[in-house]
Write a protein that holds these residues in place. Structure first.
Motif, PDB file in Angstrom:
ATOM      1  N   MET A   1      -0.851   9.322 -16.678  1.00 32.02           N
ATOM      2  CA  MET A   1      -0.404   8.203 -15.697  1.00 32.02           C
ATOM      3  C   MET A   1      -0.935   8.211 -14.412  1.00 32.02           C
ATOM      4  O   MET A   1      -1.479   9.306 -13.863  1.00 32.02           O
ATOM      5  CB  MET A   1       1.168   8.697 -15.186  1.00 32.02           C
ATOM      6  CG  MET A   1       2.133   8.426 -16.181  1.00 32.02           C
ATOM      7  SD  MET A   1       4.022   8.420 -15.745  1.00 32.02           S
ATOM      8  CE  MET A   1       3.781   9.379 -14.389  1.00 32.02           C
ATOM      9  N   ALA A   2      -1.121   7.069 -13.986  1.00 29.29           N
ATOM     10  CA  ALA A   2      -2.213   6.866 -12.775  1.00 29.29           C
ATOM     11  C   ALA A   2      -1.536   7.052 -11.705  1.00 29.29           C
ATOM     12  O   ALA A   2      -0.150   6.712 -11.570  1.00 29.29           O
ATOM     13  CB  ALA A   2      -2.645   5.380 -12.784  1.00 29.29           C
ATOM     14  N   GLN A   3      -2.016   7.617 -10.757  1.00 32.30           N
ATOM     15  CA  GLN A   3      -1.444   8.047  -9.440  1.00 32.30           C
ATOM     16  C   GLN A   3      -1.184   6.740  -8.460  1.00 32.30           C
ATOM     17  O   GLN A   3      -2.275   5.919  -8.445  1.00 32.30           O
ATOM     18  CB  GLN A   3      -2.143   9.154  -8.832  1.00 32.30           C
ATOM     19  CG  GLN A   3      -1.093  10.052  -7.763  1.00 32.30           C
ATOM     20  CD  GLN A   3      -1.870  11.076  -7.312  1.00 32.30           C
ATOM     21  OE1 GLN A   3      -3.081  11.281  -7.272  1.00 32.30           O
ATOM     22  NE2 GLN A   3      -1.156  12.182  -6.822  1.00 32.30           N
ATOM     23  N   ARG A   4      -0.135   6.604  -8.123  1.00 31.62           N
ATOM     24  CA  ARG A   4      -0.233   5.379  -7.097  1.00 31.62           C
ATOM     25  C   ARG A   4      -0.661   5.706  -5.703  1.00 31.62           C
ATOM     26  O   ARG A   4      -0.364   6.539  -5.291  1.00 31.62           O
ATOM     27  CB  ARG A   4       1.171   4.690  -7.028  1.00 31.62           C
ATOM     28  CG  ARG A   4       2.030   3.965  -8.359  1.00 31.62           C
ATOM     29  CD  ARG A   4       3.277   3.682  -8.323  1.00 31.62           C
ATOM     30  NE  ARG A   4       3.214   2.743  -7.474  1.00 31.62           N
ATOM     31  CZ  ARG A   4       4.455   1.799  -7.293  1.00 31.62           C
ATOM     32  NH1 ARG A   4       5.540   2.391  -7.446  1.00 31.62           N
ATOM     33  NH2 ARG A   4       4.195   0.760  -6.195  1.00 31.62           N
ATOM     34  N   ALA A   5      -1.325   4.536  -5.029  1.00 33.70           N
ATOM     35  CA  ALA A   5      -1.693   4.642  -3.787  1.00 33.70           C
ATOM     36  C   ALA A   5      -0.617   4.491  -3.008  1.00 33.70           C
ATOM     37  O   ALA A   5       0.438   3.812  -2.897  1.00 33.70           O
ATOM     38  CB  ALA A   5      -2.922   3.651  -3.431  1.00 33.70           C
ATOM     39  N   PRO A   6      -0.887   5.173  -1.687  1.00 26.42           N
ATOM     40  CA  PRO A   6       0.519   5.161  -0.546  1.00 26.42           C
ATOM     41  C   PRO A   6       0.384   3.751  -0.001  1.00 26.42           C
ATOM     42  O   PRO A   6      -0.723   3.327   0.243  1.00 26.42           O
ATOM     43  CB  PRO A   6       0.032   6.491   0.203  1.00 26.42           C
ATOM     44  CG  PRO A   6      -1.302   6.694   0.002  1.00 26.42           C
ATOM     45  CD  PRO A   6      -1.578   6.422  -1.325  1.00 26.42           C
ATOM     46  N   ALA A   7       1.625   3.480   0.040  1.00 27.25           N
ATOM     47  CA  ALA A   7       1.724   2.125   0.730  1.00 27.25           C
ATOM     48  C   ALA A   7       1.340   2.008   2.268  1.00 27.25           C
ATOM     49  O   ALA A   7       1.423   3.063   3.099  1.00 27.25           O
ATOM     50  CB  ALA A   7       3.243   1.995   0.715  1.00 27.25           C
ATOM     51  N   ILE A   8       0.513   1.247   2.409  1.00 24.05           N
ATOM     52  CA  ILE A   8      -0.229   0.956   3.635  1.00 24.05           C
ATOM     53  C   ILE A   8       0.484  -0.090   4.461  1.00 24.05           C
ATOM     54  O   ILE A   8       0.794  -0.963   4.114  1.00 24.05           O
ATOM     55  CB  ILE A   8      -1.730   0.407   3.436  1.00 24.05           C
ATOM     56  CG1 ILE A   8      -2.692   1.513   2.587  1.00 24.05           C
ATOM     57  CG2 ILE A   8      -2.265   0.372   4.933  1.00 24.05           C
ATOM     58  CD1 ILE A   8      -3.759   0.763   2.260  1.00 24.05           C
ATOM     59  N   PRO A   9       0.925   0.501   5.662  1.00 21.86           N
ATOM     60  CA  PRO A   9       1.822  -0.307   6.514  1.00 21.86           C
ATOM     61  C   PRO A   9       0.865  -1.687   6.972  1.00 21.86           C
ATOM     62  O   PRO A   9      -0.341  -1.531   7.139  1.00 21.86           O
ATOM     63  CB  PRO A   9       2.139   0.452   7.498  1.00 21.86           C
ATOM     64  CG  PRO A   9       1.082   1.351   7.723  1.00 21.86           C
ATOM     65  CD  PRO A   9       0.946   1.859   6.329  1.00 21.86           C
ATOM     66  N   LYS A  10       1.600  -2.787   7.180  1.00 18.19           N
ATOM     67  CA  LYS A  10       0.958  -4.095   7.732  1.00 18.19           C
ATOM     68  C   LYS A  10       0.550  -3.647   8.984  1.00 18.19           C
ATOM     69  O   LYS A  10       1.361  -3.428   9.939  1.00 18.19           O
ATOM     70  CB  LYS A  10       1.831  -5.223   7.417  1.00 18.19           C
ATOM     71  CG  LYS A  10       1.989  -5.876   6.361  1.00 18.19           C
ATOM     72  CD  LYS A  10       2.833  -7.163   6.174  1.00 18.19           C
ATOM     73  CE  LYS A  10       3.905  -7.081   7.092  1.00 18.19           C
ATOM     74  NZ  LYS A  10       4.877  -8.482   6.883  1.00 18.19           N
ATOM     75  N   PRO A  11      -0.879  -4.101   9.294  1.00 16.59           N
ATOM     76  CA  PRO A  11      -1.265  -3.932  10.694  1.00 16.59           C
ATOM     77  C   PRO A  11      -0.427  -5.142  11.731  1.00 16.59           C
ATOM     78  O   PRO A  11      -0.099  -6.113  10.966  1.00 16.59           O
ATOM     79  CB  PRO A  11      -2.509  -4.181  10.508  1.00 16.59           C
ATOM     80  CG  PRO A  11      -2.774  -5.136   9.211  1.00 16.59           C
ATOM     81  CD  PRO A  11      -1.615  -4.772   8.369  1.00 16.59           C
ATOM     82  N   GLY A  12      -0.361  -4.946  12.693  1.00 18.98           N
ATOM     83  CA  GLY A  12       0.068  -6.149  13.482  1.00 18.98           C
ATOM     84  C   GLY A  12       1.512  -5.616  14.187  1.00 18.98           C
ATOM     85  O   GLY A  12       2.171  -4.695  13.605  1.00 18.98           O
ATOM     86  N   PRO A  13       2.112  -6.509  15.086  1.00 20.68           N
ATOM     87  CA  PRO A  13       3.337  -5.948  15.458  1.00 20.68           C
ATOM     88  C   PRO A  13       4.606  -6.436  14.414  1.00 20.68           C
ATOM     89  O   PRO A  13       4.232  -7.152  13.582  1.00 20.68           O
ATOM     90  CB  PRO A  13       3.472  -7.089  16.869  1.00 20.68           C
ATOM     91  CG  PRO A  13       2.531  -7.933  16.412  1.00 20.68           C
ATOM     92  CD  PRO A  13       1.431  -7.472  15.800  1.00 20.68           C
TER      93      PRO A  13
END
Length: 45
Positions: A1-13
């Motif tokens: 099983m491939a490891q999922r990348a951690p969710a990157i929060p959207k930049p900006g306000p």
């Protein structure tokens, strides 16, 4: 099983930050116009 990348929060306000920036801007804008017009009427009297 491939490891999922951690969710990157959207930049900006966030939406709440944008909302409060707009709210404060318009309150100050209309408040300034209100006081200028109010003191203009008082000065005319």
């Amino acid at each position: 099983m491939a490891q999922r990348a951690p969710a990157i929060p959207k930049p900006g306000p966030t939406r709440a930050t944008v909302f409060w920036r707009y709210a404060i801007f318009w309150l100050l804008f209309f408040g300034t116009i209100f006081f200028i017009s109010l003191f203009g009427v008082v000065a005319e009297a």
